[in-house]
Design a protein around this motif. Sequence first.
Motif, PDB file in Angstrom:
ATOM      1  N   ASP A   1       0.831  -1.208   0.000  1.00 28.38           N
ATOM      2  CA  ASP A   1       0.000   0.000   0.000  1.00 28.38           C
ATOM      3  C   ASP A   1       0.865   1.257   0.000  1.00 28.38           C
ATOM      4  OD1 ASP A   1      -2.387  -1.406  -0.078  1.00 28.38           O
ATOM      5  OD2 ASP A   1      -2.640  -1.390   2.105  1.00 28.38           O
ATOM      6  N   HIS A   2       1.950   1.229   0.752  1.00 35.97           N
ATOM      7  CA  HIS A   2       2.871   2.365   0.774  1.00 35.97           C
ATOM      8  C   HIS A   2       3.531   2.535  -0.595  1.00 35.97           C
ATOM      9  CE1 HIS A   2       5.486   5.372   2.479  1.00 35.97           C
ATOM     10  NE2 HIS A   2       6.550   4.718   2.030  1.00 35.97           N
ATOM     11  N   LEU A   3       3.965   1.437  -1.196  1.00 40.73           N
ATOM     12  CA  LEU A   3       4.559   1.489  -2.536  1.00 40.73           C
ATOM     13  C   LEU A   3       3.548   2.036  -3.540  1.00 40.73           C
ATOM     14  CD1 LEU A   3       6.800   0.912  -4.572  1.00 40.73           C
ATOM     15  CD2 LEU A   3       5.989  -1.469  -4.664  1.00 40.73           C
ATOM     16  N   ARG A   4       2.329   1.576  -3.463  1.00 39.44           N
ATOM     17  CA  ARG A   4       1.275   2.061  -4.370  1.00 39.44           C
ATOM     18  C   ARG A   4       1.113   3.577  -4.219  1.00 39.44           C
ATOM     19  NH1 ARG A   4      -2.165  -1.266  -2.703  1.00 39.44           N
ATOM     20  NH2 ARG A   4      -1.728  -2.873  -4.204  1.00 39.44           N
ATOM     21  N   HIS A   5       1.097   4.050  -2.977  1.00 43.56           N
ATOM     22  CA  HIS A   5       0.956   5.486  -2.704  1.00 43.56           C
ATOM     23  C   HIS A   5       2.134   6.269  -3.297  1.00 43.56           C
ATOM     24  CE1 HIS A   5       0.165   9.209  -0.545  1.00 43.56           C
ATOM     25  NE2 HIS A   5       1.426   9.177  -0.133  1.00 43.56           N
ATOM     26  N   VAL A   6       3.341   5.789  -3.081  1.00 42.93           N
ATOM     27  CA  VAL A   6       4.543   6.472  -3.579  1.00 42.93           C
ATOM     28  C   VAL A   6       4.522   6.538  -5.106  1.00 42.93           C
ATOM     29  CG1 VAL A   6       7.046   6.230  -3.823  1.00 42.93           C
ATOM     30  CG2 VAL A   6       5.981   6.004  -1.572  1.00 42.93           C
ATOM     31  N   LEU A   7       4.165   5.441  -5.755  1.00 45.88           N
ATOM     32  CA  LEU A   7       4.126   5.450  -7.222  1.00 45.88           C
ATOM     33  C   LEU A   7       3.020   6.368  -7.737  1.00 45.88           C
ATOM     34  CD1 LEU A   7       4.893   1.700  -7.987  1.00 45.88           C
ATOM     35  CD2 LEU A   7       6.413   3.680  -8.287  1.00 45.88           C
ATOM     36  N   ALA A   8       1.881   6.416  -7.048  1.00 45.33           N
ATOM     37  CA  ALA A   8       0.805   7.326  -7.453  1.00 45.33           C
ATOM     38  C   ALA A   8       1.247   8.782  -7.306  1.00 45.33           C
ATOM     39  CB  ALA A   8      -0.447   7.064  -6.628  1.00 45.33           C
ATOM     40  N   ARG A   9       1.954   9.091  -6.218  1.00 50.44           N
ATOM     41  CA  ARG A   9       2.470  10.453  -6.032  1.00 50.44           C
ATOM     42  C   ARG A   9       3.501  10.788  -7.107  1.00 50.44           C
ATOM     43  NH1 ARG A   9      -0.012  13.754  -2.285  1.00 50.44           N
ATOM     44  NH2 ARG A   9       1.856  14.947  -2.623  1.00 50.44           N
ATOM     45  N   SER A  10       4.328   9.827  -7.452  1.00 49.80           N
ATOM     46  CA  SER A  10       5.326  10.038  -8.506  1.00 49.80           C
ATOM     47  C   SER A  10       4.647  10.307  -9.838  1.00 49.80           C
ATOM     48  CB  SER A  10       6.231   8.807  -8.631  1.00 49.80           C
ATOM     49  OG  SER A  10       6.921   8.556  -7.442  1.00 49.80           O
ATOM     50  N   LEU A  11       3.652   9.517 -10.144  1.00 49.76           N
ATOM     51  CA  LEU A  11       2.924   9.678 -11.403  1.00 49.76           C
ATOM     52  C   LEU A  11       2.223  11.031 -11.450  1.00 49.76           C
ATOM     53  CD1 LEU A  11       2.032   8.552 -14.096  1.00 49.76           C
ATOM     54  CD2 LEU A  11       0.166   7.375 -12.911  1.00 49.76           C
ATOM     55  N   ALA A  12       1.701  11.478 -10.324  1.00 47.00           N
ATOM     56  CA  ALA A  12       1.020  12.772 -10.283  1.00 47.00           C
ATOM     57  C   ALA A  12       1.972  13.920 -10.617  1.00 47.00           C
ATOM     58  CB  ALA A  12       0.392  12.992  -8.909  1.00 47.00           C
ATOM     59  N   ARG A  13       3.260  13.732 -10.376  1.00 43.61           N
ATOM     60  CA  ARG A  13       4.266  14.770 -10.660  1.00 43.61           C
ATOM     61  C   ARG A  13       4.847  14.667 -12.059  1.00 43.61           C
ATOM     62  NH1 ARG A  13       8.517  15.342  -5.914  1.00 43.61           N
ATOM     63  NH2 ARG A  13       9.428  16.618  -7.544  1.00 43.61           N
ATOM     64  N   SER A  14       4.547  13.601 -12.783  1.00 38.26           N
ATOM     65  CA  SER A  14       5.197  13.353 -14.065  1.00 38.26           C
ATOM     66  C   SER A  14       4.246  13.580 -15.229  1.00 38.26           C
ATOM     67  CB  SER A  14       5.721  11.922 -14.116  1.00 38.26           C
ATOM     68  OG  SER A  14       6.380  11.707 -15.336  1.00 38.26           O
ATOM     69  N   SER A  15       4.734  14.280 -16.231  1.00 40.14           N
ATOM     70  CA  SER A  15       3.951  14.422 -17.456  1.00 40.14           C
ATOM     71  C   SER A  15       4.700  13.877 -18.661  1.00 40.14           C
ATOM     72  CB  SER A  15       3.608  15.893 -17.686  1.00 40.14           C
ATOM     73  OG  SER A  15       4.791  16.641 -17.837  1.00 40.14           O
ATOM     74  N   ALA A  16       5.991  13.558 -18.473  1.00 38.67           N
ATOM     75  CA  ALA A  16       6.802  13.109 -19.600  1.00 38.67           C
ATOM     76  C   ALA A  16       7.290  11.672 -19.435  1.00 38.67           C
ATOM     77  CB  ALA A  16       7.988  14.042 -19.793  1.00 38.67           C
ATOM     78  N   LEU A  17       7.834  11.332 -18.281  1.00 38.51           N
ATOM     79  CA  LEU A  17       8.398  10.001 -18.045  1.00 38.51           C
ATOM     80  C   LEU A  17       8.474   9.758 -16.551  1.00 38.51           C
ATOM     81  CD1 LEU A  17      10.024   7.484 -19.287  1.00 38.51           C
ATOM     82  CD2 LEU A  17      12.050   8.776 -18.609  1.00 38.51           C
TER      83      LEU A  17
END
Length: 132
Positions: free
Chosen positions: A42-58
Amino acid sequence: MTSQPHDTATVYRGPDMDARITATHGAVVCSLAGALHADNEDHLRHVLARSLARSSALLAVDTSAVDLFTASALNVVLTARGQAGRNGVPLVMVAPSRRVQRVLRISDADLVLPVYPTHERAVRHQRRSPAV
């Protein structure tokens, strides 16, 4: 974790794992360290979702400092990759540790998940392909 020039950084600490999200070279890098398993998915899922929210290119997921990578962690990464693809953002793996490489190879995930040895090579992926 590999040190890269960055614009901003956010650090997350969780059970058995740490994550650092940085914007670098036109991409967002999520550097993971420690053990990735069912108890912290669940923590990993949260971190990846936060990362994706900051990314528009890669979104580059750096697993060079991961010492345990289970099937449940792989499922979280593959699910994040699907979400990223729906958002038009390529998700790639960068510098996987030996243990991560082994899971990717055994599961054949390395056939569907782009894997790069360095951040620079991953950024070239971004320039080559707008979405994976």
